[in-house]
Design a protein around this motif. Structure first.
Motif, short mmCIF file in Angstrom:
data_model
loop_
_atom_site.label_atom_id
_atom_site.label_comp_id
_atom_site.label_asym_id
_atom_site.label_seq_id
_atom_site.Cartn_x
_atom_site.Cartn_y
_atom_site.Cartn_z
N PHE A 1 9.77 -4.58 8.79
CA PHE A 1 10.80 -5.45 8.24
C PHE A 1 12.15 -5.12 8.87
CE2 PHE A 1 7.45 -5.81 5.12
CZ PHE A 1 7.52 -7.13 4.73
N THR A 2 13.02 -6.11 8.93
CA THR A 2 14.32 -5.91 9.58
C THR A 2 15.10 -4.79 8.92
OG1 THR A 2 14.37 -8.27 10.11
CG2 THR A 2 16.45 -7.04 10.29
N ASP A 3 15.10 -4.76 7.61
CA ASP A 3 15.78 -3.71 6.86
C ASP A 3 15.27 -3.77 5.42
OD1 ASP A 3 17.10 -5.92 5.70
OD2 ASP A 3 18.87 -5.66 6.97
N GLU A 4 15.86 -2.93 4.57
CA GLU A 4 15.43 -2.85 3.17
C GLU A 4 15.61 -4.19 2.45
OE1 GLU A 4 16.41 -0.12 -0.81
OE2 GLU A 4 17.49 0.19 1.08
N ARG A 5 16.72 -4.87 2.71
CA ARG A 5 16.98 -6.13 2.03
C ARG A 5 15.95 -7.19 2.41
NH1 ARG A 5 23.17 -7.25 3.26
NH2 ARG A 5 22.45 -6.43 5.26
N HIS A 6 15.53 -7.17 3.68
CA HIS A 6 14.51 -8.11 4.13
C HIS A 6 13.21 -7.90 3.36
CE1 HIS A 6 11.87 -9.67 7.68
NE2 HIS A 6 12.04 -10.60 6.78
N LEU A 7 12.79 -6.64 3.22
CA LEU A 7 11.57 -6.34 2.47
C LEU A 7 11.72 -6.76 1.02
CD1 LEU A 7 8.83 -5.12 1.86
CD2 LEU A 7 9.90 -2.86 1.85
N ILE A 8 12.85 -6.44 0.39
CA ILE A 8 13.05 -6.78 -1.02
C ILE A 8 12.96 -8.30 -1.21
CG2 ILE A 8 14.75 -6.85 -2.88
CD1 ILE A 8 15.74 -4.12 -1.85
N ARG A 9 13.57 -9.06 -0.31
CA ARG A 9 13.55 -10.52 -0.44
C ARG A 9 12.13 -11.06 -0.31
NH1 ARG A 9 16.80 -11.34 3.22
NH2 ARG A 9 15.51 -12.13 4.94
N ARG A 10 11.40 -10.61 0.71
CA ARG A 10 10.03 -11.10 0.90
C ARG A 10 9.11 -10.64 -0.23
NH1 ARG A 10 10.97 -15.28 3.96
NH2 ARG A 10 11.62 -14.79 6.09
N ASP B 1 0.83 -1.21 0.00
CA ASP B 1 0.00 0.00 0.00
C ASP B 1 0.86 1.26 0.00
OD1 ASP B 1 -2.33 -1.41 -0.03
OD2 ASP B 1 -2.70 -1.28 2.12
N LEU B 2 1.89 1.28 0.84
CA LEU B 2 2.77 2.45 0.90
C LEU B 2 3.57 2.60 -0.40
CD1 LEU B 2 4.11 2.19 4.58
CD2 LEU B 2 2.48 3.85 3.68
N LEU B 3 3.93 1.49 -0.97
CA LEU B 3 4.68 1.52 -2.22
C LEU B 3 3.85 2.14 -3.34
CD1 LEU B 3 7.50 0.42 -3.23
CD2 LEU B 3 6.23 -1.56 -4.07
N VAL B 4 2.57 1.80 -3.37
CA VAL B 4 1.68 2.26 -4.45
C VAL B 4 1.22 3.69 -4.21
CG1 VAL B 4 -0.55 1.88 -5.54
CG2 VAL B 4 0.94 -0.07 -5.06
N HIS B 5 0.90 4.02 -2.97
CA HIS B 5 0.20 5.26 -2.70
C HIS B 5 1.07 6.38 -2.14
CE1 HIS B 5 -3.56 3.38 -3.66
NE2 HIS B 5 -3.36 2.42 -2.78
N THR B 6 2.33 6.12 -1.87
CA THR B 6 3.21 7.17 -1.36
C THR B 6 4.50 7.21 -2.16
OG1 THR B 6 4.59 5.92 0.25
CG2 THR B 6 2.35 6.53 0.94
N GLY B 7 5.28 8.25 -1.91
CA GLY B 7 6.59 8.36 -2.52
C GLY B 7 7.72 7.96 -1.60
N SER C 1 10.67 6.00 0.27
CA SER C 1 11.69 5.09 -0.23
C SER C 1 11.42 3.68 0.28
CB SER C 1 13.07 5.55 0.25
OG SER C 1 13.21 5.38 1.65
N VAL C 2 12.02 2.70 -0.38
CA VAL C 2 11.87 1.32 0.05
C VAL C 2 12.41 1.14 1.46
CG1 VAL C 2 12.53 -1.08 -0.45
CG2 VAL C 2 11.91 0.46 -2.32
N ARG C 3 13.49 1.83 1.77
CA ARG C 3 14.06 1.74 3.12
C ARG C 3 13.07 2.26 4.16
NH1 ARG C 3 19.88 4.28 4.11
NH2 ARG C 3 20.35 2.50 2.77
N ASP C 4 12.44 3.41 3.89
CA ASP C 4 11.48 3.96 4.85
C ASP C 4 10.24 3.08 4.97
OD1 ASP C 4 13.09 6.10 5.40
OD2 ASP C 4 12.08 7.49 4.05
N ILE C 5 9.80 2.49 3.85
CA ILE C 5 8.66 1.59 3.90
C ILE C 5 8.99 0.36 4.74
CG2 ILE C 5 7.24 0.04 2.50
CD1 ILE C 5 7.33 2.16 0.29
N ALA C 6 10.18 -0.17 4.57
CA ALA C 6 10.59 -1.32 5.38
C ALA C 6 10.54 -0.98 6.87
CB ALA C 6 12.00 -1.77 4.98
N ALA C 7 11.03 0.20 7.24
CA ALA C 7 11.03 0.60 8.64
C ALA C 7 9.62 0.80 9.17
CB ALA C 7 11.84 1.88 8.81
N ALA C 8 8.74 1.34 8.32
CA ALA C 8 7.38 1.66 8.76
C ALA C 8 6.49 0.43 8.89
CB ALA C 8 6.74 2.65 7.79
N THR C 9 6.90 -0.68 8.28
CA THR C 9 6.04 -1.87 8.29
C THR C 9 6.68 -3.05 9.00
OG1 THR C 9 6.87 -2.37 6.05
CG2 THR C 9 4.75 -1.25 6.22
#
Length: 277
Positions: free
Chosen positions: A251-260, A233-239, A241-249
């Motif tokens: 995930f351990t870090d950006e790489r964790h979110l990217i992998r999942r 949802d944050l990826l689609v509806h906000t600007g 960064s992937v790093r900030d989205i990972a922190a807000a949801t």
């Protein structure tokens, strides 16, 4: 909305919209709020969401502490003061106006009688308001959409204040709804699953089996799926960064979110956003 701290406001001020408009949005670090002993009547609507530090809010009917997770809603023309304690506070602020907000004020959906919401999860709501830290939309339609998104956030925050989480009967019929509520709560927190079972009055293994039987998935997988959905949802509806989205949801870090994300969709978050899916 501090008078003394430096900001990175997103502008310039947009043209008028039919329903409403966001005028400016910014983050402030080590802000002070309004000068002590002063009273402000702001000409437009505004909000301040405190992410760190403490302070106080006062008007004719209120004298309340402010802390991390407090949302202050400023109503046009309403005399008030708020400021940080020694050391300052960090905040997001948004200034806005328009017919939808005025209507919410007239109907009491937003009221100066209730200017504060306390106890909002900081990381989730910081990300929610940070979504407005972007260049203002160029079209009238897009400005209206942005205003309605902001109003929805304010009403959601108010709803959380009006309907705090309540415990259901221990082991009773409401155990599943309460389980889902806890599993889908603040995604940035580390959640102890046995404590959720205890909250709904069931032994852990009994709870885990019953949850899977009712939903088709285990509690851990349910929470993981909710994290991924929130990130999408944050990826689609906000600007953000992937790093900030990972922190807000959570995930351990950006790489964790990217992998999942790649495991679930076959593409990276950036590729998903670029494709406009």
């Amino acid at each position: 909305m501090s008078d003394t701290a430096s900001t990175s406001a997103v502008g310039p001020q947009p043209a008028a919209a039919r329903l409403g408009r966001v005028l400016v949005s910014a983050r402030i670090t080590a802000g002070s709020g309004l000068p002590p002993g002063t009273t402000r009547r702001h000409p437009t609507w505004g909000l301040t969401f405190v992410t760190a530090g403490t302070g106080r809010y006062r008007d004719a009917r209120h004298d309340e502490p402010i802390g991390a997770g407090t949302l202050v809603v400023v109503h046009p023309g309403h005399p008030h003061w708020y400021g940080a304690d020694a050391g300052g506070w960090d905040e997001h602020f948004v200034v806005f106006d328009g017919a939808v907000f005025d209507c919410a004020g007239r109907t009491g959906a937003l009221s100066p009688d209730r200017p504060l919401v306390h106890g909002l999860p900081v990381r989730r709501w910081a990300a929610r308001f940070a979504a407005f830290d972007r260049p203002r939309p160029a079209t009238v339609d897009a400005r209206d959409v942005e205003a309605l998104d902001l109003l929805a956030a304010l009403l959601e925050a108010r709803d959380l204040a009006d309907h705090p989480r309540r415990r259901g009967p221990v082991g009773g019929a409401g155990w599943l709804a309460r389980s889902v509520e806890l599993l889908e709560g603040d995604l940035t927190e580390t959640l102890d699953l046995p404590s959720v079972a205890a909250e709904v009055g069931l032994p852990y293994e009994t709870w885990r089996r019953r949850f899977r039987a009712e939903t088709g998935t285990g509690p851990y997988a349910h929470r993981a799926a909710r994290r991924l959905s929130a990130a999408t949802d944050l990826l689609v509806h906000t600007g953000l960064s992937v790093r900030d989205i990972a922190a807000a949801t959570g995930f351990t870090d950006e790489r964790h979110l990217i992998r999942r994300f790649r495991e679930a969709t076959g593409v990276t978050p950036r590729a998903y956003r670029d494709a406009g899916t």
